[in-house]
Design a protein around this motif. Structure first.
Motif, PDB file in Angstrom:
ATOM      1  N   THR A  44       0.832  -1.210   0.000  1.00  0.00           N
ATOM      2  CA  THR A  44       0.000   0.000   0.000  1.00  0.00           C
ATOM      3  C   THR A  44       0.862   1.255   0.000  1.00  0.00           C
ATOM      4  O   THR A  44       0.517   2.265  -0.623  1.00  0.00           O
ATOM      5  CB  THR A  44      -0.943  -0.017   1.220  1.00  0.00           C
ATOM      6  OG1 THR A  44      -1.758  -1.181   1.145  1.00  0.00           O
ATOM      7  CG2 THR A  44      -1.831   1.210   1.248  1.00  0.00           C
ATOM      8  N   GLN A  86      -7.486   0.350  -0.170  1.00  0.00           N
ATOM      9  CA  GLN A  86      -7.645  -0.900   0.572  1.00  0.00           C
ATOM     10  C   GLN A  86      -8.794  -0.781   1.584  1.00  0.00           C
ATOM     11  O   GLN A  86      -9.657  -1.634   1.653  1.00  0.00           O
ATOM     12  CB  GLN A  86      -6.335  -1.217   1.296  1.00  0.00           C
ATOM     13  CG  GLN A  86      -6.349  -2.554   2.019  1.00  0.00           C
ATOM     14  CD  GLN A  86      -4.987  -2.853   2.621  1.00  0.00           C
ATOM     15  OE1 GLN A  86      -4.030  -2.120   2.429  1.00  0.00           O
ATOM     16  NE2 GLN A  86      -4.905  -3.947   3.344  1.00  0.00           N
ATOM     17  N   ASP A 177      -6.037  -1.660  -4.971  1.00  0.00           N
ATOM     18  CA  ASP A 177      -5.483  -2.168  -3.709  1.00  0.00           C
ATOM     19  C   ASP A 177      -6.444  -3.182  -3.084  1.00  0.00           C
ATOM     20  O   ASP A 177      -7.451  -2.815  -2.501  1.00  0.00           O
ATOM     21  CB  ASP A 177      -5.223  -1.003  -2.748  1.00  0.00           C
ATOM     22  CG  ASP A 177      -4.221  -1.374  -1.662  1.00  0.00           C
ATOM     23  OD1 ASP A 177      -3.963  -2.582  -1.488  1.00  0.00           O
ATOM     24  OD2 ASP A 177      -3.706  -0.457  -0.993  1.00  0.00           O
ATOM     25  N   GLU A 178      -6.129  -4.442  -3.249  1.00  0.00           N
ATOM     26  CA  GLU A 178      -6.912  -5.560  -2.709  1.00  0.00           C
ATOM     27  C   GLU A 178      -8.394  -5.471  -3.074  1.00  0.00           C
ATOM     28  O   GLU A 178      -9.262  -5.434  -2.200  1.00  0.00           O
ATOM     29  CB  GLU A 178      -6.731  -5.650  -1.189  1.00  0.00           C
ATOM     30  CG  GLU A 178      -5.259  -5.746  -0.820  1.00  0.00           C
ATOM     31  CD  GLU A 178      -5.037  -6.343   0.566  1.00  0.00           C
ATOM     32  OE1 GLU A 178      -5.993  -6.895   1.141  1.00  0.00           O
ATOM     33  OE2 GLU A 178      -3.901  -6.267   1.056  1.00  0.00           O
TER      34      GLU A 178
HETATM   35 MG   LIG Z   1      -2.036  -2.669   2.172  1.00  0.00          MG
END
Ligand SMILES: [Mg+2]
Ligand SMILES: Nc1ncnc2c1ncn2[C@@H]1O[C@H](COP(=O)(O)OP(=O)(O)OP(=O)(O)O)[C@@H](O)[C@H]1O
Lengths: 261, 297, 327
Positions: A44, A86, A177-178
């Motif tokens: 991140t 995220q 992000d994810e």
């Molecule tokens: Mg992360």
């Protein structure tokens, strides 16, 4: 081929703690590239530096041959890099549609004056924004939710809004992000499809994801990060057979190919 | 009066008010450390301390020492009531809500004080009224200043003992360091928030009681005391108690020297300008970190 | 602008036009004028606080700057009030720019304290710069506006003049909210980081809206001073900044209509409550605290929501009863 994004010798410290060290890689146009690594590896943080939220302690970043590591976030977004978060950062004080409309900010011009006086140019632009936002809501399958507030939607739907919002900026590179965190198997497959469709539009994708099935299925290149350092890079097969990677992930359930329920 | 004795005179005044600013800043720190809230009603605790003490000692003829402890007790209770009434009921309040709530509490207390005491200014006899001012050449030191410094030092020591040697104090510090971790090891975080309000009201009240004999008191003092105390806290590095004390003296001296040598009309603006300057240039304060992220979050 | 807003705005305009014809009492007319003047400031505050999420505890300063600028120029320098008004707007806006540029980098409590300190400093200047401001007792003899030979001295004409401006500003603000810029402002409130990553120049927008609200404060100050023909610092204390905030909170911060309704409630109601005169601070404190704890959406929306919930609950109960009977 000229790389779209080039990162050279990136380092980031947080008050003495080194979160990234000597990270270098490139992203070529129209590719899905994944960054993987255990929790706290610095994935991140890389995204936050690329998008200008943090400034690097050391290192350089080029986007289309232009240095962007000193630019502020909104200018980076204007250059064509967009992202999701995220921990979903949705605008809860606006409708779903308006959330996506915000994404159109970089390529529209209306200022205070034309907004206050509803000039003709503003009217036309507003129409364009509306239709682009609707198009993207249809793309992610949320058109029918347009006038709701995001808080009444599911977590997955909020993720989709973020993706639609990021696409609305007309990016050439999108950082996800994810996107599949906390999703079930069926939802994950849908996200994978969506990511693929984004690539079909000619957009490059930099993906951070813990779901190894997803990563191995859709990405062409993978970077493995551990404690802020790149420990391996290559295509999915190479990475999977890399000893350092196996050692890092030994005992970590994410790397074992089984699906969460 | 010679320049030197004039200077000395201003230094004496500056030290006395500086001690008060330091104590108000301590009050800010206690709540900030426990909750991350800046309590804008902090100045009202000081005002109330002075006012209640005045009513008790000059109105009800309660002896000085007893009056002191009763006043501190009453204001402490008010601090606790504010927390229970205005902060405790909120579920996941935004920073904006917290700001407005403490502003509201502040004007509510101010209004209450006006309701009870009216708009006039009150005095309180000095703690040792028989003692003559101690002269240093042409300058003279008001004995109350010694009381102020002494009581401030005593309060600091009590606070230090409380935070370092008692279970509750340690729990409060744990809370300040990491709320989640503290609650995991069984610290009652909500109770600590209540305690922090009570404690910070208490220290505010002490400050109000000891300053009243030299500075007088009226219902409307709170806001200015709060801003100056906050300026002190920020200059000292928010959350740092040593910083607060040092910064208190710095601002107190700047103010009294500025008023003496430059212009007394803009005396009150000095601390405010310091605040703006520190916030704009170095939000970590003189003692604190420069960690921008923390202060600009 | 949506249809709903359009109808509501038409209704408001109608109400404003008819109001003085129904209530001709000059005393109330004066209060309605204050309602309009304060609304200008609270509209700006609503945009700043409610929509953009940036607090200000010092907006009385801009109001004061506007009042003093316009007052001083039209008395000391004998300039037309119109020039005073323009100067008031620009000076307030300029000051908002100078203070806003560094202050808006701060967040939350720090921004609150910085604006509070700013308000206090300006208040001290009003009191202490005696040669210019007349000090604590202020000065009088400020002329009224006039259009050509037609003086706006009568409350009746001034009422329409002020409200004409207010409605214009209100319409402009509604347009702004539902536009590209308005969305950008709201996105800052929603998540500043996300807004920046979507290409929104958040510091630029924050500053612009701060300057806009400061300018509205200056405009209000000018309208105020040429109405009461007298100015003294007491009006522009930090307490007034908090009263303005209370107006916005009572009306409901997240909706621009709240600015006008909240201002109406807190301007008109006190006139009916004699007790208000002496204990206004106490009551403002209680009202602000009560609203923030029990009705954070503001009085209008809050009560409306409670009623709606009750109605829905009753309907649900009725449905249940029906279901039982049919079984
Ligand atoms: Mg992360
Ligand atoms: N703002 C910050 N201040 C201090 N330390 C930070 C900050 N942001 C990240 N870190 C630290 O940097 C390291 C990397 O964090 P990062 O969030 O990039 O990890 P990650 O790879 O995204 O992990 P995850 O898979 O859990 O999301 C961690 O040790 C984290 O504690």
């Amino acid at each position: 081929m000229n790389p779209l994004l080039r990162i050279e010798d990136l380092r980031k410290e947080f008050g003495g703690i080194v979160a990234l060290e000597g990270v270098s890689f490139t992203v070529i146009p129209n590719i899905i590239k994944a960054i993987i690594g255990p929790n706290g590896a610095g994935k991140t943080t890389i995204f936050n530096i690329i998008s200008g939220i943090y400034s690097p302690s050391k290192g350089k970043i080029w986007f289309k041959e232009e240095r962007i590591d000193k630019l502020s976030s909104h200018l980076i977004a204007m250059r064509g890099i967009s992202r999701t978060f995220q921990n979903v950062q949705i605008f809860n004080n606006m409708t779903v549609l308006e959330n996506v409309m915000i994404g159109c900010h970089p390529w529209t011009r209306s200022g205070f004056f034309s907004c206050v006086f509803k000039t003709k140019g503003n009217y036309k632009e507003e129409k364009k924004i509306y239709s682009r936002a609707m198009e993207l809501l249809e793309f992610v399958g949320l058109a029918d939710k347009r006038s709701l507030f995001p808080s009444s939607l599911t977590f997955q739907q909020q993720r989709l809004i973020e993706i639609a919002r990021a696409l609305a900026t007309n990016p050439e590179l999108i950082l996800l992000d994810e996107p599949a965190a906390g999703l079930n198997a069926r939802e994950t497959i849908k996200i994978a499809e969506l990511i693929y469709r984004i690539k079909e539009e000619g957009i490059s994708i930099l993906l951070v994801e813990h779901d190894m099935d997803l990563v191995m299925d859709i990405s062409q290149e993978i970077i493995v990060l551990n404690s802020g350092r790149v420990i391996a890079e290559g295509n999915p097969r190479e990475v999977q057979n890399n000893e350092k990677v196996i050692a890092t992930y030994l005992g970590e359930k994410e790397f074992v190919k089984d699906k969460k329920p | 009066m010679s320049f030197f004795s004039q200077l000395l005179q201003y230094v004496f005044t500056g030290v006395a008010v500086g001690a008060i600013y330091g104590m108000v800043a301590l009050g800010f720190n206690i709540i900030y450390n426990a909750t991350g809230i800046i309590n804008l009603a902090q100045g009202e605790f000081v005002m109330l301390g002075g006012m209640v003490m005045i009513s008790l000692t000059t109105g009800l003829k309660v002896p000085m020492i007893l009056g002191f402890f009763i006043s501190v007790g009453i204001v402490t209770l008010i601090g606790a009531v504010i927390e229970r009434g205005a902060i405790h009921p909120l579920k996941n309040p935004s920073v904006m809500t917290l700001i407005i709530i403490t502003v509201a509490a502040s004007i509510l207390l101010k209004g209450g004080a006006m309701f009870i005491w009216g708009k006039q200014t009150y005095t309180l006899p000095a703690f040792s009224s028989s003692t003559k001012p101690i002269s240093f050449g042409e300058a003279s030191l008001n004995p109350q200043t010694i009381w102020i410094l002494g009581i401030m030092a005593a309060s600091m020591i009590v606070l230090a003992i409380f935070f370092n040697f008692t279970m509750t104090g340690k729990a409060m510090r744990a809370c300040a360091a990491n709320k989640l971790a503290a609650s995991l090891v069984g610290v009652n975080v909500k109770l600590m928030v209540l305690l922090s309000f009570a404690l910070s009201a208490a220290i505010g009240a002490v400050a109000g009681i000891i300053i009243t004999p030299v500075a007088l008191m009226d219902y409307d003092r709170g806001t200015m005391l709060a801003i100056k105390g906050f300026a002190t806290a920020v200059l000292g590095g928010l959350g740092s108690n040593i910083g607060a004390v040092i910064a208190g003296f710095i601002i107190g001296l700047m103010e009294s020297l500025g008023a003496g040598f430059i212009s007394s009309s803009y005396k009150d603006a000095i601390a405010l300008l310091v605040l703006l300057f520190v916030l704009f240039i170095r939000p970590g304060g003189i003692m604190g970190t420069t960690g921008e992220e923390k202060f600009k979050k | 602008m949506g249809k709903k807003n359009l109808y509501a705005l038409a209704a408001l305009t109608g109400f404003i036009v008819v109001l003085p014809l129904v209530i001709g009492n000059p005393y109330y007319l004066g209060i309605f004028i204050f309602w309009g003047i304060y609304s200008l400031i609270t509209i700006g505050l609503s945009l700043l606080i409610g929509y953009t999420g940036q607090i200000s505890l010092g907006h009385a300063a801009f109001f004061g700057i506007g009042a003093y600028t316009s007052g001083i120029l039209s008395t000391r320098f004998g300039l037309s009030p119109w020039i005073g008004m323009i100067a008031a707007i620009f000076l307030a806006a300029g000051l908002a720019f100078v203070i806003g540029a560094p202050a808006l980098k701060l967040k939350g409590h720090y921004l609150a304290m910085a604006t509070l300190a700013f308000g206090e400093i300006i208040y001290i200047v009003f009191n202490q710069w005696i040669s210019l401001t007349g000090g604590p007792s202020g000065f009088g003899g400020i002329p009224a506006f006039s259009i050509g030979n037609f003086s706006l001295e009568s409350d009746f004409s001034y009422y329409y003049f002020v409200w004409g401006i207010v409605l214009f500003v209100f319409l402009a603000s509604i347009n702004l909210i539902h536009s590209r810029v308005g969305r950008a402002l709201r996105s800052i409130h929603g998540s500043e980081v996300a807004a920046r990553c979507m290409g929104v120049n958040t510091s630029g927008y924050k500053l612009k809206i701060f300057v806009f609200s400061g300018a509205l404060g200056g405009l209000a100050g000018s309208l105020y001073v040429h109405f009461v023909t007298f100015v003294s610092p007491g009006t522009f204390s930090v307490m007034f900044s908090i009263v303005l905030l209370t107006m916005v909170a009572v009306g409901g911060m997240t909706n621009i209509w709240g600015a006008i309704t909240g201002t109406a409630i807190l301007t008109i109601l006190p006139e009916y409550l004699r007790a208000f005169q002496d204990y206004d601070i106490l009551i403002y404190g209680a009202v602000l605290l009560g609203i923030m704890i029990f009705l954070p959406e503001g009085l209008v929306l809050g009560v409306f929501n409670i009623m709606r919930k009750k109605i829905i609950l009753r309907e649900v109960e009725e449905e249940k009863l029906k279901l039982k009977k049919s079984r």
